[in-house]
Design an enzyme around this catalytic site. Structure first.
Site, PDB file in Angstrom:
ATOM      1  N   GLU A 245      12.189   4.805  41.168  1.00 53.70           N
ATOM      2  CA  GLU A 245      13.356   5.519  41.675  1.00 53.70           C
ATOM      3  C   GLU A 245      13.251   5.638  43.184  1.00 53.70           C
ATOM      4  O   GLU A 245      12.156   5.548  43.751  1.00 53.70           O
ATOM      5  CB  GLU A 245      13.424   6.937  41.070  1.00 53.70           C
ATOM      6  CG  GLU A 245      13.465   6.966  39.555  1.00 53.70           C
ATOM      7  CD  GLU A 245      13.173   8.343  38.987  1.00 53.70           C
ATOM      8  OE1 GLU A 245      13.202   8.483  37.755  1.00 53.70           O
ATOM      9  OE2 GLU A 245      12.903   9.278  39.782  1.00 53.70           O
ATOM     10  N   LYS A 247      12.834   7.514  46.584  1.00 54.70           N
ATOM     11  CA  LYS A 247      12.281   8.803  47.023  1.00 54.70           C
ATOM     12  C   LYS A 247      13.232   9.367  48.066  1.00 54.70           C
ATOM     13  O   LYS A 247      13.335   8.857  49.172  1.00 54.70           O
ATOM     14  CB  LYS A 247      10.878   8.655  47.599  1.00 54.70           C
ATOM     15  CG  LYS A 247      10.279  10.024  47.895  1.00 54.70           C
ATOM     16  CD  LYS A 247       8.909   9.957  48.495  1.00 54.70           C
ATOM     17  CE  LYS A 247       8.336  11.372  48.587  1.00 54.70           C
ATOM     18  NZ  LYS A 247       9.251  12.353  49.170  1.00 54.70           N
ATOM     19  N   ARG A 267      12.013  24.803  45.203  1.00 55.30           N
ATOM     20  CA  ARG A 267      10.646  24.421  44.829  1.00 55.30           C
ATOM     21  C   ARG A 267       9.732  25.640  44.744  1.00 55.30           C
ATOM     22  O   ARG A 267       8.779  25.661  43.975  1.00 55.30           O
ATOM     23  CB  ARG A 267      10.112  23.419  45.858  1.00 55.30           C
ATOM     24  CG  ARG A 267       8.701  22.940  45.592  1.00 55.30           C
ATOM     25  CD  ARG A 267       8.387  21.739  46.450  1.00 55.30           C
ATOM     26  NE  ARG A 267       6.977  21.413  46.442  1.00 55.30           N
ATOM     27  CZ  ARG A 267       6.474  20.301  46.948  1.00 55.30           C
ATOM     28  NH1 ARG A 267       7.274  19.408  47.509  1.00 55.30           N
ATOM     29  NH2 ARG A 267       5.184  20.061  46.914  1.00 55.30           N
ATOM     30  N   GLU A 296      16.676  16.414  43.118  1.00 56.20           N
ATOM     31  CA  GLU A 296      16.636  16.549  44.577  1.00 56.20           C
ATOM     32  C   GLU A 296      18.070  16.677  45.085  1.00 56.20           C
ATOM     33  O   GLU A 296      18.960  15.950  44.636  1.00 56.20           O
ATOM     34  CB  GLU A 296      15.968  15.314  45.181  1.00 56.20           C
ATOM     35  CG  GLU A 296      15.589  15.462  46.624  1.00 56.20           C
ATOM     36  CD  GLU A 296      14.084  15.602  46.817  1.00 56.20           C
ATOM     37  OE1 GLU A 296      13.648  15.568  47.968  1.00 56.20           O
ATOM     38  OE2 GLU A 296      13.362  15.761  45.814  1.00 56.20           O
ATOM     39  N   PHE A 336      16.653  13.659  38.160  1.00 58.47           N
ATOM     40  CA  PHE A 336      15.761  12.621  37.636  1.00 58.47           C
ATOM     41  C   PHE A 336      14.931  13.067  36.436  1.00 58.47           C
ATOM     42  O   PHE A 336      14.158  12.276  35.891  1.00 58.47           O
ATOM     43  CB  PHE A 336      14.839  12.072  38.723  1.00 58.47           C
ATOM     44  CG  PHE A 336      14.150  13.112  39.569  1.00 58.47           C
ATOM     45  CD1 PHE A 336      13.157  13.918  39.053  1.00 58.47           C
ATOM     46  CD2 PHE A 336      14.500  13.265  40.901  1.00 58.47           C
ATOM     47  CE1 PHE A 336      12.519  14.857  39.827  1.00 58.47           C
ATOM     48  CE2 PHE A 336      13.872  14.201  41.702  1.00 58.47           C
ATOM     49  CZ  PHE A 336      12.872  15.004  41.162  1.00 58.47           C
ATOM     50  N   ARG A 408      -0.015  18.002  40.560  1.00 60.00           N
ATOM     51  CA  ARG A 408       0.134  16.788  41.369  1.00 60.00           C
ATOM     52  C   ARG A 408      -0.870  15.774  40.834  1.00 60.00           C
ATOM     53  O   ARG A 408      -2.070  15.915  41.020  1.00 60.00           O
ATOM     54  CB  ARG A 408      -0.145  17.080  42.845  1.00 60.00           C
ATOM     55  CG  ARG A 408       0.118  15.896  43.760  1.00 60.00           C
ATOM     56  CD  ARG A 408      -0.331  16.197  45.192  1.00 60.00           C
ATOM     57  NE  ARG A 408       0.335  17.352  45.747  1.00 60.00           N
ATOM     58  CZ  ARG A 408       1.564  17.332  46.277  1.00 60.00           C
ATOM     59  NH1 ARG A 408       2.245  16.201  46.298  1.00 60.00           N
ATOM     60  NH2 ARG A 408       2.105  18.435  46.775  1.00 60.00           N
TER      61      ARG A 408
END
EC number: 6.5.1.1
Length: 556
Positions: A245, A247, A267, A296, A336, A408
């Site tokens: 995808e 960014k 966030r 986003e 997404f 992460r």
């Protein structure tokens, strides 16, 4: 539990060096706590009063806190501020400050954890023209009823940083040990509930209390994060094929909908619904399902190209003039991922399954485009397309990956142009917090402009604890001025700093700022005269814009 016992517990943990010892010490305490005290104790231990997702906010800044403490001590606030400047730790300074004052108001009560929490709830609920006064009165009462020793931890708690070295993982494992459940079960419950205090209550019931948990609208979930450093061939070798995808150079958001009601979270899990109403309207009209979506928000210019992420960030922070800002800037959501639909929690499904559900839920208009690719050449072409369209790069995602809130990891990888570095002189710093309390936490950097140093950015990332101590030794004798939490240095030490992007910014004298600055090393081999100049910084900025307009030069 009395707050005095909580403070003693914090001091004992602060004196511990090993994580295992901390975990065990906490686990021994938990079973003895009441159902009322348990979640409060857990949150307080992590330096939090309310869960991250809670709309309740304490809203107490340092100045109001210092004013309350000074009143209790019967002296001026400036004397306390001077002591804080000297110690670099507000909690220790307040303890010392109160210990030197004869104050008969101390110990009129021994507040419990629940009473301290109730007082904080009153502070958070105060509103209107008299709210500042009401908060001050509650703070005075709190500090008047605790000892100087207890005040150390009360002050740190109110400021949101307990400084005892306790992280989420330690508390998670302590809960597991205390109630004889698996850490993985506690972690899974944390992902769903986003509140270790409530997780501890569930864990008291054993495994049964930790299963069959689900996420729900209007209780935001920590967002899964991507890592850098993995190459395209490495991802393909590991997974065979990956979802690719764009960014986006935007701001992460989470969209929650139930019935005709929707809310948007940043966030940081802060609600920003009112700041970006067009995003809520767009997605509210895009689906009839109850959902939690991840995506986003990007800003689009008149030419159809994306605008820098600060444009969106300013909208997220805006409280007034929303209508005018909405007319001036077009915001578009790019979704997404989907975490929840119609009562079903989806985070434990593989990404390809979540994507299929997402595609059937919102349709193509706001769905982030995606291609499933298996060759490096195909990924390279999409990367080139992303850069030419003004995006940051591409995201590579493992099709079988589960959604891991707050993690992460290697399942999501961002591919961007190689990080550039600058050599800049250090002209100042701010005292650190937490583990960095007795060192400098962030450093102010400058470039050279016709013999004058112009501030460019601050850097705090990329510096290990050992390096912080070395840098403190290096800089401590170069302080030429100090004001509050900031110090000014003689400009003699040069840092090499990596960055993702040079941006226009009114925040620094140079007119520029670095996005995601990261410390690389001290350049002992360079003289100050050799640092980056404002002219060369401008040249880099202009070249960077040229690349974004479709003529990129980069290394994959």
């Amino acid at each position: 539990m009395q707050f005095s016992i909580f403070a003693q517990t914090c001091a004992a943990l602060e004196a511990q060096n090993g994580r295992l010892e901390m975990k065990h010490a906490i686990s021994v305490i938990l079973p003895s706590l009441s159902g009322e005290d348990l979640p409060i104790f857990i949150r307080f231990l992590m330096g939090k009063i309310f869960p991250d997702w809670s709309p309740q906010k304490l809203g107490i800044g340092p100045n109001l806190l210092y004013e309350a403490v000074a009143y209790v001590a019967g002296t001026k606030k400036t004397a306390l501020v001077d002591l804080i400047n000297r110690t670099g730790d507000a909690g220790l300074a307040i303890e010392q400050f109160l210990a030197t004052k004869e104050q008969t108001a101390f110990f009129t009560e021994d507040p419990s954890l629940a009473e301290v929490y109730a007082a904080c709830t009153r502070i958070a609920a105060s509103a209107g023209g008299r709210s500042q006064r009401e908060r001050l009165l509650v703070l005075r009462q709190l500090f008047g009823n605790v000892s100087p020793f207890e005040a150390r931890y009360l002050a740190r708690l109110i400021l949101g940083e307990l400084r005892i070295g306790i992280g989420e993982g330690t508390v998670r494992d302590a809960i597991a040990e205390a109630y004889t459940v698996e850490p993985a079960q506690v972690e899974h419950a944390m992902q769903a509930l986003n509140d270790l205090g409530e997780v501890a209550l569930r864990a008291r019931e054993g495994e049964e209390g930790l299963i069959h948990l689900s996420i729900a609208p209007f209780r935001p979930v920590k967002m899964m994060l991507a890592q850098a450093g993995t190459t395209i061939p490495e991802m393909l070798a590991a997974h065979g094929e990956v979802a690719v995808e764009f960014k986006y150079d935007g701001t992460r958001f989470q969209f929650h909908k139930e019935g005709k009601t929707c809310r948007i979270y940043s966030r940081k899990l802060e609600e920003v619904t009112d700041a970006v109403p067009e995003v809520g309207e767009a997605l509210l009209g895009a689906t009839d399902h109850d959902v939690i979506l991840d995506g986003e928000v990007i800003a689009i210019g008149a030419d159809g190209r994306p605008l820098p992420f600060q444009t969106v960030l300013r909208r997220f922070r805006r409280k007034h003039g929303i209508a005018a800002a909405r007319e001036a800037i077009t915001l578009v959501p790019r979704v997404f991922d989907i975490l929840y639909r119609d009562g079903e929690t989806l985070i434990d499904l593989p990404f390809q399954s979540r994507r299929a559900i997402l595609s059937a839920t919102i349709g193509p208009e706001y769905l982030a485009p995606q291609q499933v690719l298996s060759s490096a050449e195909a990924v390279d072409l999409l990367y080139l397309e992303a850069m030419a369209e003004g995006h940051e790069g591409v995201m590579l995602k493992d099709l079988l990956s589960l959604y891991s809130p707050g993690v992460r990891g290697k399942h999501w990888v961002k591919i961007k142009p190689e990080v550039e570095t600058l050599d800049l002189v250090v002209i100042g710093a701010e005292w650190g917090e937490g583990r960095r309390a007795r060192t400098f936490g962030s450093f102010l950097l400058a470039c050279l402009d016709q013999g004058v140093f112009r501030a460019v950015s601050k850097v705090a990332t990329g510096i290990s604890d050992e390096q912080l101590q070395e840098l403190y030794t290096l800089f401590k004798d170069q302080v030429i001025a100090e004001s509050g939490n900031t110090v000014t240095f003689e400009p003699t030490v040069i840092f090499e700093v990596g960055y993702a992007e040079i941006q226009k910014s009114p925040s620094y004298e140079s007119g520029y700022a670095l996005r995601f600055p990261r410390f690389v090393q001290v350049r002992d081999d360079k003289a100050v005269e050799e640092i980056e100049t404002l002219e060369s910084l401008t040249t880099r900025y202009l070249a960077q814009k040229t690349q974004a307009n479709g003529q990129p030069e980069f290394t994959l």
